[in-house]
Write an enzyme that holds these catalytic residues in place. Structure first.
Site, PDB file in Angstrom:
ATOM      1  N   ASN A  89      21.382  -3.915 -30.847  1.00 44.85           N
ATOM      2  CA  ASN A  89      22.293  -4.481 -31.849  1.00 44.85           C
ATOM      3  C   ASN A  89      21.828  -5.826 -32.386  1.00 44.85           C
ATOM      4  OD1 ASN A  89      25.112  -5.233 -33.035  1.00 44.85           O
ATOM      5  ND2 ASN A  89      24.717  -6.792 -31.467  1.00 44.85           N
ATOM      6  N   TYR A 155      14.928  -7.862 -45.008  1.00 45.11           N
ATOM      7  CA  TYR A 155      15.995  -7.316 -44.161  1.00 45.11           C
ATOM      8  C   TYR A 155      16.115  -5.803 -44.390  1.00 45.11           C
ATOM      9  CZ  TYR A 155      20.658  -6.727 -42.085  1.00 45.11           C
ATOM     10  OH  TYR A 155      21.725  -6.315 -41.316  1.00 45.11           O
TER      11      TYR A 155
HETATM   12  N1  LIG Z   1      27.807  -8.529 -40.142  1.00 44.90           N
HETATM   13  C1  LIG Z   1      27.416  -7.688 -41.080  1.00 44.90           C
HETATM   14  O1  LIG Z   1      27.982  -7.656 -42.180  1.00 44.90           O
HETATM   15  C2  LIG Z   1      26.286  -6.709 -40.799  1.00 44.90           C
HETATM   16  C3  LIG Z   1      26.085  -5.687 -41.728  1.00 44.90           C
HETATM   17  C4  LIG Z   1      25.091  -4.747 -41.473  1.00 44.90           C
HETATM   18  C5  LIG Z   1      24.342  -4.810 -40.319  1.00 44.90           C
HETATM   19  N2  LIG Z   1      24.555  -5.818 -39.426  1.00 44.90           N
HETATM   20  C6  LIG Z   1      23.745  -5.831 -38.190  1.00 44.90           C
HETATM   21  O2  LIG Z   1      24.605  -5.861 -37.091  1.00 44.90           O
HETATM   22  C7  LIG Z   1      23.926  -6.422 -35.963  1.00 44.90           C
HETATM   23  C8  LIG Z   1      24.820  -7.440 -35.288  1.00 44.90           C
HETATM   24  O3  LIG Z   1      25.024  -8.520 -36.157  1.00 44.90           O
HETATM   25  P1  LIG Z   1      26.382  -9.352 -36.263  1.00 44.90           P
HETATM   26  O4  LIG Z   1      26.900  -9.165 -37.629  1.00 44.90           O
HETATM   27  O5  LIG Z   1      27.263  -9.063 -35.102  1.00 44.90           O
HETATM   28  O6  LIG Z   1      25.782 -10.842 -36.224  1.00 44.90           O
HETATM   29  P2  LIG Z   1      25.972 -12.099 -35.267  1.00 44.90           P
HETATM   30  O7  LIG Z   1      27.414 -12.382 -35.054  1.00 44.90           O
HETATM   31  O8  LIG Z   1      25.115 -13.160 -35.876  1.00 44.90           O
HETATM   32  O9  LIG Z   1      25.344 -11.608 -33.902  1.00 44.90           O
HETATM   33  C9  LIG Z   1      23.959 -11.421 -33.782  1.00 44.90           C
HETATM   34  C10 LIG Z   1      23.593 -11.305 -32.320  1.00 44.90           C
HETATM   35  O10 LIG Z   1      22.188 -11.097 -32.225  1.00 44.90           O
HETATM   36  C11 LIG Z   1      21.673 -11.992 -31.258  1.00 44.90           C
HETATM   37  N3  LIG Z   1      20.290 -12.318 -31.538  1.00 44.90           N
HETATM   38  C12 LIG Z   1      19.750 -12.826 -32.668  1.00 44.90           C
HETATM   39  N4  LIG Z   1      18.440 -13.022 -32.508  1.00 44.90           N
HETATM   40  C13 LIG Z   1      18.141 -12.632 -31.237  1.00 44.90           C
HETATM   41  C14 LIG Z   1      16.956 -12.612 -30.473  1.00 44.90           C
HETATM   42  N5  LIG Z   1      15.787 -13.030 -30.964  1.00 44.90           N
HETATM   43  N6  LIG Z   1      17.018 -12.136 -29.212  1.00 44.90           N
HETATM   44  C15 LIG Z   1      18.183 -11.718 -28.683  1.00 44.90           C
HETATM   45  N7  LIG Z   1      19.343 -11.720 -29.355  1.00 44.90           N
HETATM   46  C16 LIG Z   1      19.310 -12.183 -30.622  1.00 44.90           C
HETATM   47  C17 LIG Z   1      22.585 -13.211 -31.319  1.00 44.90           C
HETATM   48  O11 LIG Z   1      22.584 -13.880 -30.060  1.00 44.90           O
HETATM   49  P3  LIG Z   1      21.811 -15.238 -29.695  1.00 44.90           P
HETATM   50  O12 LIG Z   1      21.763 -16.060 -30.949  1.00 44.90           O
HETATM   51  O13 LIG Z   1      22.653 -15.822 -28.614  1.00 44.90           O
HETATM   52  O14 LIG Z   1      20.473 -14.802 -29.200  1.00 44.90           O
HETATM   53  C18 LIG Z   1      23.935 -12.553 -31.537  1.00 44.90           C
HETATM   54  O15 LIG Z   1      24.490 -12.177 -30.305  1.00 44.90           O
HETATM   55  C19 LIG Z   1      22.622  -6.994 -36.531  1.00 44.90           C
HETATM   56  O16 LIG Z   1      21.562  -6.118 -36.227  1.00 44.90           O
HETATM   57  C20 LIG Z   1      22.864  -7.034 -38.021  1.00 44.90           C
HETATM   58  O17 LIG Z   1      21.666  -6.938 -38.762  1.00 44.90           O
HETATM   59  C21 LIG Z   1      25.498  -6.782 -39.654  1.00 44.90           C
END
Ligand SMILES: NC(=O)c1ccc[n+]([C@@H]2O[C@H](COP(=O)([O-])OP(=O)(O)OC[C@H]3O[C@@H](n4cnc5c(N)ncnc54)[C@H](OP(=O)(O)O)[C@@H]3O)[C@@H](O)[C@H]2O)c1
Length: 252
Positions: A89, A155
């Site tokens: 994720n 992305y």
């Molecule tokens: N929110 C949206 O609208 C959306 C839409 C489509 C897809 N997504 C996808 O959904 C997934 C989750 O995103 P989210 O929206 O929940 O964002 P978020 O709240 O920013 O959470 C992202 C998570 O990824 C972790 N992370 C980032 N870089 C990392 C690394 N190098 N190693 C380990 N962990 C890492 C962060 O933890 P740490 O910083 O503590 O490491 C955090 O726990 C992502 O893959 C994103 O691309 C999101």
């Protein structure tokens, strides 16, 4: 309970969807290795869930590093005696810069976290699944941006690569019972915007017409609910599939 006694690794567990996935999974009886870089947030999540039926093991890791991707899988096997499900994720956005002014630095960083991390984790998980000999289950969190222009080119490319890795894995291991599915979220209320840095004005301007078509943002729980279905035995004949969770945004 839908996940009783399942051993599950969830990356990006310190915030947003990953945190919501861990919360729901542990309430459904799963034993979860929660992975992210911010240890204090993972510790707080473990504390929050201490009275739930499942357990949380905190694993500090950066998914762009091979050793961290492998050690998180090893941790699940060491702690819980097996691996049942891997949820890739963790992810970051690009800055929406159109390709003429997209940077190498951003490209490498996004690809390392969004593609290399899941690749390395899936490889290790599949090695464990094959050794265990009773199938396995991988859930990869992609994005509608992998198919529609809802984010920047880097992305979108990273998430399209993740879709391809997922479909190939489902195909290659269908006879071994290793399932692999993709969740493609639309706009979900999380902290993801912080990973963009300062958005490129030109790119953001062009993408804003697509963004303006979106319904009200979804919640991290909407993604967790989908992940629960895919992680549970209720979806046992579903593999190589992509489920959009976007409130209809990209149904045009
Ligand atoms: N929110 C949206 O609208 C959306 C839409 C489509 C897809 N997504 C996808 O959904 C997934 C989750 O995103 P989210 O929206 O929940 O964002 P978020 O709240 O920013 O959470 C992202 C998570 O990824 C972790 N992370 C980032 N870089 C990392 C690394 N190098 N190693 C380990 N962990 C890492 C962060 O933890 P740490 O910083 O503590 O490491 C955090 O726990 C992502 O893959 C994103 O691309 C999101």
């Amino acid at each position: 309970m839908k996940l009783g006694n399942k051993s599950i690794v969830v990356t990006g567990a310190s915030s947003g969807m990953g945190k919501a996935i861990v919360e729901l999974f542990v309430k459904e009886g799963a034993n979860v290795v929660a992975v992210a870089r911010r240890t204090e947030r993972l510790e707080a999540l473990k504390e929050e869930l201490k009275d739930e039926p499942g357990t949380v093991v905190v694993h500090t890791g950066d998914v762009s590093r091979l050793e961290d991707c492998e050690s998180m899988i090893d941790e699940a096997v060491r702690q819980f005696g097996k691996l049942d499900v891997l949820v890739n994720n963790a992810g970051i956005m690009d800055d929406m810069a159109p390709i003429a002014h997209a940077s190498d630095e951003k490209f490498r960083k996004v690809m390392d976290i969004n593609v290399y991390g899941p690749f390395a984790a899936m490889r290790k998980a599949c090695q464990v699944f094959l050794e265990q000999g009773n199938g396995g289950n991988i859930i990869n969190v992609s994005s509608v941006g992998s198919m529609h222009q809802a984010a920047g080119p880097v992305y979108g490319a990273s998430k399209a690569a993740l879709n391809a890795l997922s479909m190939n894995t489902a195909f290659m291991y269908m006879k071994e019972g290793i399932r692999c599915n993709v969740i493609a979220p639309g706009g979900i209320q999380t902290e993801i915007a912080a990973s963009m840095g300062r958005p490129d004005a030109d790119g953001y301007g062009r993408i804003s017409s697509v963004l303006s078509m979106a319904p009200a943002p979804g919640l991290a729980q909407d993604i967790a609910n989908c992940a629960l279905f895919l992680a549970s035995d209720e979806s046992s004949y579903i593999s190589g599939d992509l489920i959009k969770v976007d409130g209809g945004w990209t149904s045009f």
